[in-house]
Design a protein around this motif. Structure first.
Motif, PDB file in Angstrom:
ATOM      1  N   LYS A 163      26.660   5.654  -2.346  1.00 22.76           N
ATOM      2  CA  LYS A 163      25.841   5.614  -4.204  1.00 22.76           C
ATOM      3  C   LYS A 163      27.143   6.672  -4.429  1.00 22.76           C
ATOM      4  CE  LYS A 163      21.250   5.762  -3.430  1.00 22.76           C
ATOM      5  NZ  LYS A 163      19.720   6.216  -3.493  1.00 22.76           N
ATOM      6  N   LEU A 164      27.773   8.012  -4.111  1.00 22.98           N
ATOM      7  CA  LEU A 164      29.083   8.492  -4.930  1.00 22.98           C
ATOM      8  C   LEU A 164      30.360   7.990  -4.913  1.00 22.98           C
ATOM      9  CD1 LEU A 164      28.403  11.862  -2.720  1.00 22.98           C
ATOM     10  CD2 LEU A 164      27.997  10.931  -5.159  1.00 22.98           C
ATOM     11  N   ILE A 165      30.229   6.550  -4.372  1.00 25.45           N
ATOM     12  CA  ILE A 165      31.677   5.686  -4.425  1.00 25.45           C
ATOM     13  C   ILE A 165      31.524   4.981  -5.340  1.00 25.45           C
ATOM     14  CG2 ILE A 165      32.401   3.925  -3.068  1.00 25.45           C
ATOM     15  CD1 ILE A 165      32.127   5.818  -0.391  1.00 25.45           C
ATOM     16  N   VAL A 166      29.899   4.678  -5.149  1.00 26.10           N
ATOM     17  CA  VAL A 166      30.107   3.785  -7.056  1.00 26.10           C
ATOM     18  C   VAL A 166      30.436   4.173  -7.976  1.00 26.10           C
ATOM     19  CG1 VAL A 166      28.332   2.242  -7.355  1.00 26.10           C
ATOM     20  CG2 VAL A 166      28.655   2.048  -4.761  1.00 26.10           C
ATOM     21  N   ILE A 167      29.663   5.673  -7.964  1.00 25.18           N
ATOM     22  CA  ILE A 167      29.171   6.378  -9.050  1.00 25.18           C
ATOM     23  C   ILE A 167      31.122   6.184  -9.488  1.00 25.18           C
ATOM     24  CG2 ILE A 167      28.736   8.645 -10.576  1.00 25.18           C
ATOM     25  CD1 ILE A 167      26.007   8.264  -9.043  1.00 25.18           C
ATOM     26  N   GLN A 168      31.907   6.672  -8.481  1.00 27.48           N
ATOM     27  CA  GLN A 168      33.275   7.334  -8.988  1.00 27.48           C
ATOM     28  C   GLN A 168      34.146   6.236  -8.849  1.00 27.48           C
ATOM     29  OE1 GLN A 168      34.372  10.448  -7.991  1.00 27.48           O
ATOM     30  NE2 GLN A 168      36.803   9.890  -8.892  1.00 27.48           N
ATOM     31  N   PHE A 169      33.637   4.810  -8.569  1.00 33.71           N
ATOM     32  CA  PHE A 169      33.950   4.157  -9.015  1.00 33.71           C
ATOM     33  C   PHE A 169      33.361   3.001 -10.462  1.00 33.71           C
ATOM     34  CE2 PHE A 169      34.380  -0.758  -9.436  1.00 33.71           C
ATOM     35  CZ  PHE A 169      35.343  -0.926  -9.843  1.00 33.71           C
ATOM     36  N   ILE A 170      32.578   3.656 -10.815  1.00 37.11           N
ATOM     37  CA  ILE A 170      32.171   3.293 -12.451  1.00 37.11           C
ATOM     38  C   ILE A 170      32.588   4.250 -13.069  1.00 37.11           C
ATOM     39  CG2 ILE A 170      29.996   3.491 -14.148  1.00 37.11           C
ATOM     40  CD1 ILE A 170      28.660   2.192 -11.478  1.00 37.11           C
ATOM     41  N   ALA A 171      33.015   5.581 -12.939  1.00 41.61           N
ATOM     42  CA  ALA A 171      33.887   6.314 -14.016  1.00 41.61           C
ATOM     43  C   ALA A 171      34.923   6.001 -14.274  1.00 41.61           C
ATOM     44  CB  ALA A 171      33.810   7.498 -13.190  1.00 41.61           C
ATOM     45  N   LEU A 172      36.087   5.946 -12.713  1.00 41.78           N
ATOM     46  CA  LEU A 172      37.146   5.305 -12.577  1.00 41.78           C
ATOM     47  C   LEU A 172      37.679   4.085 -13.901  1.00 41.78           C
ATOM     48  CD1 LEU A 172      40.307   5.748 -11.680  1.00 41.78           C
ATOM     49  CD2 LEU A 172      39.975   4.325  -9.894  1.00 41.78           C
ATOM     50  N   VAL A 173      36.789   3.486 -13.132  1.00 39.31           N
ATOM     51  CA  VAL A 173      36.665   2.058 -14.546  1.00 39.31           C
ATOM     52  C   VAL A 173      37.000   2.761 -15.901  1.00 39.31           C
ATOM     53  CG1 VAL A 173      35.711  -0.519 -15.109  1.00 39.31           C
ATOM     54  CG2 VAL A 173      36.288  -0.005 -12.826  1.00 39.31           C
ATOM     55  N   PHE A 174      35.708   3.052 -16.321  1.00 41.28           N
ATOM     56  CA  PHE A 174      35.421   4.294 -17.875  1.00 41.28           C
ATOM     57  C   PHE A 174      36.067   4.657 -17.955  1.00 41.28           C
ATOM     58  CE2 PHE A 174      33.737   6.829 -20.722  1.00 41.28           C
ATOM     59  CZ  PHE A 174      33.838   6.036 -21.222  1.00 41.28           C
ATOM     60  N   ALA A 175      37.502   5.683 -17.100  1.00 38.72           N
ATOM     61  CA  ALA A 175      38.658   6.449 -17.528  1.00 38.72           C
ATOM     62  C   ALA A 175      39.736   5.296 -17.724  1.00 38.72           C
ATOM     63  CB  ALA A 175      38.891   7.169 -16.646  1.00 38.72           C
ATOM     64  N   GLN A 176      39.726   4.089 -17.048  1.00 40.86           N
ATOM     65  CA  GLN A 176      41.094   3.525 -17.742  1.00 40.86           C
ATOM     66  C   GLN A 176      40.930   2.581 -18.582  1.00 40.86           C
ATOM     67  OE1 GLN A 176      43.552   3.369 -15.618  1.00 40.86           O
ATOM     68  NE2 GLN A 176      43.123   4.765 -14.489  1.00 40.86           N
ATOM     69  N   PHE A 177      39.417   2.380 -19.365  1.00 40.56           N
ATOM     70  CA  PHE A 177      39.581   1.623 -20.220  1.00 40.56           C
ATOM     71  C   PHE A 177      39.632   2.799 -21.416  1.00 40.56           C
ATOM     72  CE2 PHE A 177      36.235   0.390 -23.284  1.00 40.56           C
ATOM     73  CZ  PHE A 177      36.360  -1.094 -23.997  1.00 40.56           C
ATOM     74  N   LEU A 178      39.330   4.289 -20.905  1.00 38.28           N
ATOM     75  CA  LEU A 178      39.420   4.307 -22.432  1.00 38.28           C
ATOM     76  C   LEU A 178      40.665   5.022 -22.761  1.00 38.28           C
ATOM     77  CD1 LEU A 178      36.766   7.582 -22.179  1.00 38.28           C
ATOM     78  CD2 LEU A 178      37.477   5.940 -23.911  1.00 38.28           C
ATOM     79  N   ILE A 179      41.601   4.689 -21.170  1.00 38.45           N
ATOM     80  CA  ILE A 179      42.525   5.087 -21.745  1.00 38.45           C
ATOM     81  C   ILE A 179      43.736   3.804 -22.095  1.00 38.45           C
ATOM     82  CG2 ILE A 179      45.146   5.342 -20.119  1.00 38.45           C
ATOM     83  CD1 ILE A 179      43.504   6.838 -18.169  1.00 38.45           C
ATOM     84  N   GLN A 180      42.926   3.051 -22.351  1.00 40.46           N
ATOM     85  CA  GLN A 180      44.124   1.674 -22.563  1.00 40.46           C
ATOM     86  C   GLN A 180      43.800   1.132 -23.771  1.00 40.46           C
ATOM     87  OE1 GLN A 180      46.206  -0.562 -21.271  1.00 40.46           O
ATOM     88  NE2 GLN A 180      45.638   0.916 -19.294  1.00 40.46           N
ATOM     89  N   GLN A 181      42.371   2.348 -24.828  1.00 39.03           N
ATOM     90  CA  GLN A 181      42.277   2.349 -25.916  1.00 39.03           C
ATOM     91  C   GLN A 181      43.304   2.593 -27.581  1.00 39.03           C
ATOM     92  OE1 GLN A 181      39.578   0.178 -26.614  1.00 39.03           O
ATOM     93  NE2 GLN A 181      39.691  -0.270 -25.207  1.00 39.03           N
ATOM     94  N   PRO A 182      43.711   2.176 -28.011  1.00 35.26           N
ATOM     95  CA  PRO A 182      45.001   2.804 -28.664  1.00 35.26           C
ATOM     96  C   PRO A 182      44.608   3.462 -29.466  1.00 35.26           C
ATOM     97  CG  PRO A 182      45.115  -0.055 -28.385  1.00 35.26           C
ATOM     98  CD  PRO A 182      44.017   0.839 -28.079  1.00 35.26           C
ATOM     99  N   SER A 183      43.204   4.018 -30.143  1.00 38.67           N
ATOM    100  CA  SER A 183      42.558   4.886 -30.834  1.00 38.67           C
ATOM    101  C   SER A 183      42.669   5.784 -30.330  1.00 38.67           C
ATOM    102  CB  SER A 183      41.965   4.173 -31.360  1.00 38.67           C
ATOM    103  OG  SER A 183      40.615   4.463 -30.862  1.00 38.67           O
ATOM    104  N   ILE A 184      42.979   5.836 -28.710  1.00 40.64           N
ATOM    105  CA  ILE A 184      41.702   7.017 -28.056  1.00 40.64           C
ATOM    106  C   ILE A 184      43.751   7.628 -27.374  1.00 40.64           C
ATOM    107  CG2 ILE A 184      40.913   8.628 -26.182  1.00 40.64           C
ATOM    108  CD1 ILE A 184      38.876   6.532 -27.112  1.00 40.64           C
ATOM    109  N   GLN A 185      44.781   7.036 -27.255  1.00 45.42           N
ATOM    110  CA  GLN A 185      45.774   7.612 -26.669  1.00 45.42           C
ATOM    111  C   GLN A 185      47.080   8.784 -27.323  1.00 45.42           C
ATOM    112  OE1 GLN A 185      48.059   4.136 -26.158  1.00 45.42           O
ATOM    113  NE2 GLN A 185      47.278   3.832 -25.088  1.00 45.42           N
ATOM    114  N   PRO A 186      46.300   9.312 -28.336  1.00 46.37           N
ATOM    115  CA  PRO A 186      46.516  10.122 -29.026  1.00 46.37           C
ATOM    116  C   PRO A 186      46.457  11.759 -28.646  1.00 46.37           C
ATOM    117  CG  PRO A 186      46.385   8.669 -30.367  1.00 46.37           C
ATOM    118  CD  PRO A 186      45.942   7.842 -29.717  1.00 46.37           C
TER     119      PRO A 186
END
Length: 60
Positions: free
Chosen positions: A10-33
């Motif tokens: 369960k911890l590994i799955v939660i960590q993976f979901i958090a990683l994917v979400f963080a990577q998605f946020l970093i890719q958004q142009p409005s949030i990059q600055p």
């Protein structure tokens, strides 16, 4: 031991979901600055690719 394995999975799955979400946020142009303040401090956020390459090739 099975309980520990279930908790670990369960911890590994939660960590993976958090990683994917963080990577998605970093890719958004409005949030990059907000994540790349160093680029703003260095003053290289408005230069073109050729100016950037000249900057790095001149340091040798």
């Amino acid at each position: 031991m099975k309980r520990f394995e279930r908790i670990l999975i369960k911890l590994i799955v939660i960590q993976f979901i958090a990683l994917v979400f963080a990577q998605f946020l970093i890719q958004q142009p409005s949030i990059q600055p907000y994540f790349s303040r160093v680029v703003q401090y260095e003053g290289v956020n408005k230069i073109t690719i050729t100016e950037w390459l000249e900057t790095f090739s001149g340091q040798r």
